[in-house]
Design an enzyme around this catalytic site. Sequence first.
Site, PDB file in Angstrom:
ATOM      1  N   SER A 131       0.818  -1.211   0.000  1.00 31.10           N
ATOM      2  CA  SER A 131       0.000   0.000   0.000  1.00 31.10           C
ATOM      3  C   SER A 131       0.855   1.266   0.000  1.00 31.10           C
ATOM      4  O   SER A 131       1.959   1.282   0.570  1.00 31.10           O
ATOM      5  CB  SER A 131      -0.863  -0.021   1.260  1.00 31.10           C
ATOM      6  OG  SER A 131      -1.390   1.250   1.517  1.00 31.10           O
ATOM      7  N   TYR A 156      -2.353  -0.086  10.082  1.00 33.21           N
ATOM      8  CA  TYR A 156      -2.528  -0.695   8.757  1.00 33.21           C
ATOM      9  C   TYR A 156      -1.227  -0.579   7.961  1.00 33.21           C
ATOM     10  O   TYR A 156      -0.721  -1.564   7.413  1.00 33.21           O
ATOM     11  CB  TYR A 156      -3.676  -0.001   8.012  1.00 33.21           C
ATOM     12  CG  TYR A 156      -3.762  -0.379   6.550  1.00 33.21           C
ATOM     13  CD1 TYR A 156      -4.111  -1.664   6.168  1.00 33.21           C
ATOM     14  CD2 TYR A 156      -3.476   0.552   5.555  1.00 33.21           C
ATOM     15  CE1 TYR A 156      -4.171  -2.021   4.827  1.00 33.21           C
ATOM     16  CE2 TYR A 156      -3.534   0.211   4.215  1.00 33.21           C
ATOM     17  CZ  TYR A 156      -3.883  -1.075   3.854  1.00 33.21           C
ATOM     18  OH  TYR A 156      -3.936  -1.433   2.521  1.00 33.21           O
TER      19      TYR A 156
HETATM   20  N1  LIG Z   1      -8.394  -0.342  -2.573  1.00 36.79           N
HETATM   21  C1  LIG Z   1      -7.319   0.385  -2.295  1.00 36.79           C
HETATM   22  O1  LIG Z   1      -7.324   1.614  -2.477  1.00 36.79           O
HETATM   23  C2  LIG Z   1      -6.062  -0.249  -1.764  1.00 36.79           C
HETATM   24  C3  LIG Z   1      -4.939   0.585  -1.585  1.00 36.79           C
HETATM   25  C4  LIG Z   1      -3.771   0.024  -1.097  1.00 36.79           C
HETATM   26  C5  LIG Z   1      -3.702  -1.333  -0.833  1.00 36.79           C
HETATM   27  N2  LIG Z   1      -4.792  -2.118  -1.008  1.00 36.79           N
HETATM   28  C6  LIG Z   1      -4.665  -3.558  -0.710  1.00 36.79           C
HETATM   29  O2  LIG Z   1      -5.151  -4.292  -1.825  1.00 36.79           O
HETATM   30  C7  LIG Z   1      -5.735  -5.507  -1.382  1.00 36.79           C
HETATM   31  C8  LIG Z   1      -7.154  -5.603  -1.894  1.00 36.79           C
HETATM   32  O3  LIG Z   1      -7.902  -4.490  -1.398  1.00 36.79           O
HETATM   33  P1  LIG Z   1      -9.412  -4.196  -1.768  1.00 36.79           P
HETATM   34  O4  LIG Z   1      -9.554  -2.740  -1.900  1.00 36.79           O
HETATM   35  O5  LIG Z   1      -9.844  -5.093  -2.863  1.00 36.79           O
HETATM   36  O6  LIG Z   1     -10.110  -4.607  -0.394  1.00 36.79           O
HETATM   37  P2  LIG Z   1     -11.339  -5.578  -0.090  1.00 36.79           P
HETATM   38  O7  LIG Z   1     -11.590  -5.463   1.375  1.00 36.79           O
HETATM   39  O8  LIG Z   1     -12.458  -5.300  -1.021  1.00 36.79           O
HETATM   40  O9  LIG Z   1     -10.743  -7.011  -0.441  1.00 36.79           O
HETATM   41  C9  LIG Z   1     -10.020  -7.792   0.484  1.00 36.79           C
HETATM   42  C10 LIG Z   1     -10.702  -9.141   0.575  1.00 36.79           C
HETATM   43  O10 LIG Z   1      -9.947  -9.947   1.489  1.00 36.79           O
HETATM   44  C11 LIG Z   1     -10.837 -10.686   2.259  1.00 36.79           C
HETATM   45  N3  LIG Z   1     -10.193 -11.025   3.536  1.00 36.79           N
HETATM   46  C12 LIG Z   1      -9.898 -10.193   4.558  1.00 36.79           C
HETATM   47  N4  LIG Z   1      -9.324 -10.905   5.565  1.00 36.79           N
HETATM   48  C13 LIG Z   1      -9.252 -12.183   5.124  1.00 36.79           C
HETATM   49  C14 LIG Z   1      -8.776 -13.383   5.702  1.00 36.79           C
HETATM   50  N5  LIG Z   1      -8.255 -13.406   6.942  1.00 36.79           N
HETATM   51  N6  LIG Z   1      -8.843 -14.524   4.987  1.00 36.79           N
HETATM   52  C15 LIG Z   1      -9.366 -14.539   3.738  1.00 36.79           C
HETATM   53  N7  LIG Z   1      -9.864 -13.424   3.151  1.00 36.79           N
HETATM   54  C16 LIG Z   1      -9.793 -12.274   3.832  1.00 36.79           C
HETATM   55  C17 LIG Z   1     -12.050  -9.796   2.468  1.00 36.79           C
HETATM   56  O11 LIG Z   1     -13.218 -10.560   2.737  1.00 36.79           O
HETATM   57  C18 LIG Z   1     -12.124  -9.065   1.143  1.00 36.79           C
HETATM   58  O12 LIG Z   1     -13.054  -9.678   0.263  1.00 36.79           O
HETATM   59  C19 LIG Z   1      -5.615  -5.499   0.136  1.00 36.79           C
HETATM   60  O13 LIG Z   1      -4.443  -6.209   0.478  1.00 36.79           O
HETATM   61  C20 LIG Z   1      -5.463  -4.028   0.480  1.00 36.79           C
HETATM   62  O14 LIG Z   1      -4.791  -3.846   1.700  1.00 36.79           O
HETATM   63  C21 LIG Z   1      -5.980  -1.612  -1.477  1.00 36.79           C
END
Ligand SMILES: NC(=O)c1ccc[n+]([C@@H]2O[C@H](COP(=O)([O-])OP(=O)(O)OC[C@H]3O[C@@H](n4cnc5c(N)ncnc54)[C@H](O)[C@@H]3O)[C@@H](O)[C@H]2O)c1
Length: 327
Positions: A131, A156
């Site tokens: 991130s 985070y």
């Molecule tokens: N969306 C953004 O702007 C952004 C920015 C930086 C980093 N990220 C990273 O990208 C990745 C995806 O993010 P996103 O925006 O799609 O978020 P999201 O919350 O929509 O997707 C994450 C998924 O992981 C699942 N999850 C959480 N804990 C879990 C566990 N213990 N076991 C199995 N599944 C689990 C959740 O149910 C969810 O469906 C994450 O690692 C997030 O930290 C996202």
Amino acid sequence: MPEIIVTGAAGFIGSFVATALLDRGQQVLGIDSLNAYYDPALKKARLQRLEGRNGFRFRQVDIADEAALKSGLEDVLPEAHHIIHLAAQAGVRYSIQQPEDYVRANLNGHFNMLQMARQAPKLEHLVYASSSSVYGASKKVPFALDDAADHPVSLYAATKRADELLSISYSRIFWLPQTGLRFFTVYGPWGRPDMAYYKFTKAILEGQPIETYAGGALQRDFTYIDDIVAGVLAALDRPPPVGGEEPHRLFNLGNDSPESVNALVTAIEAACGRKAQRIDQPMPLGDVPKTWADISASRQELGYSPTVKLEEGIRHFVAWYREYAKV
Ligand SMILES: NC(=O)c1ccc[n+]([C@@H]2O[C@H](COP(=O)([O-])OP(=O)(O)OC[C@H]3O[C@@H](n4cnc5c(N)ncnc54)[C@H](O)[C@@H]3O)[C@@H](O)[C@H]2O)c1
């Protein structure tokens, strides 16, 4: 053809990555716990779109539960060549209220995925989500890969930086080829209800006020989902070159075009055809004033080239939201 394991497949980014892999004829085993951090109905609706497709299978597994993960992946690990690990507890502000969830999913979960990867004898590449928050409140912009990332301003961010370090150690000790992707504020249709663009759109269409911080002056390098997915696939296809000290690389996936929250509100107002009622608050704990990705390495090494402007991406999001929420 061996399946690609995608964790977080019911999540925002994971569901689009899985779709793109299926579109290019690959097979996907999706893993997700479907937790209730935000409405699981949205996660199930994303999954439903995938489940009708050839080459997709899904298993509901909590990656922080070592035994469950082991039995969930046991039969596929011997043939697995690629893992895309996106499951995590996301969100900066919630990590102040509920730090335990971040330790479980992002530290234990990431570690468990590394252990699984070690047990996949044919593994060629593990790609995982990091991130922009690892850069903390750095005033030096754009954020470059060789900038220090050792002053996280939220738990985070600390867990995401820790994931990178765990990955670097495993890449070196066990020669596990990996790429970590630092995503910058990803947005788009089917996006996350905890993010500002989603909350603002919902509130504006319901005639409710929106809460902005610091006069809307905060800036984010908003990056459209299609650009992110292109970057994830490009990274997947380009494992770290052999010959270095450790087969691990990091890349920024951003837009290289920071915009203020005021500009975001203006884009949403235009797409909704309505004005926002605003309530302004001070910047909350854990937030940073600005993010901006230096994507020169991603351009050069991955051929990454984001194209979607904020106004256009927000138009797509608002059109999707109106249909999904029936407003
Ligand atoms: N969306 C953004 O702007 C952004 C920015 C930086 C980093 N990220 C990273 O990208 C990745 C995806 O993010 P996103 O925006 O799609 O978020 P999201 O919350 O929509 O997707 C994450 C998924 O992981 C699942 N999850 C959480 N804990 C879990 C566990 N213990 N076991 C199995 N599944 C689990 C959740 O149910 C969810 O469906 C994450 O690692 C997030 O930290 C996202």
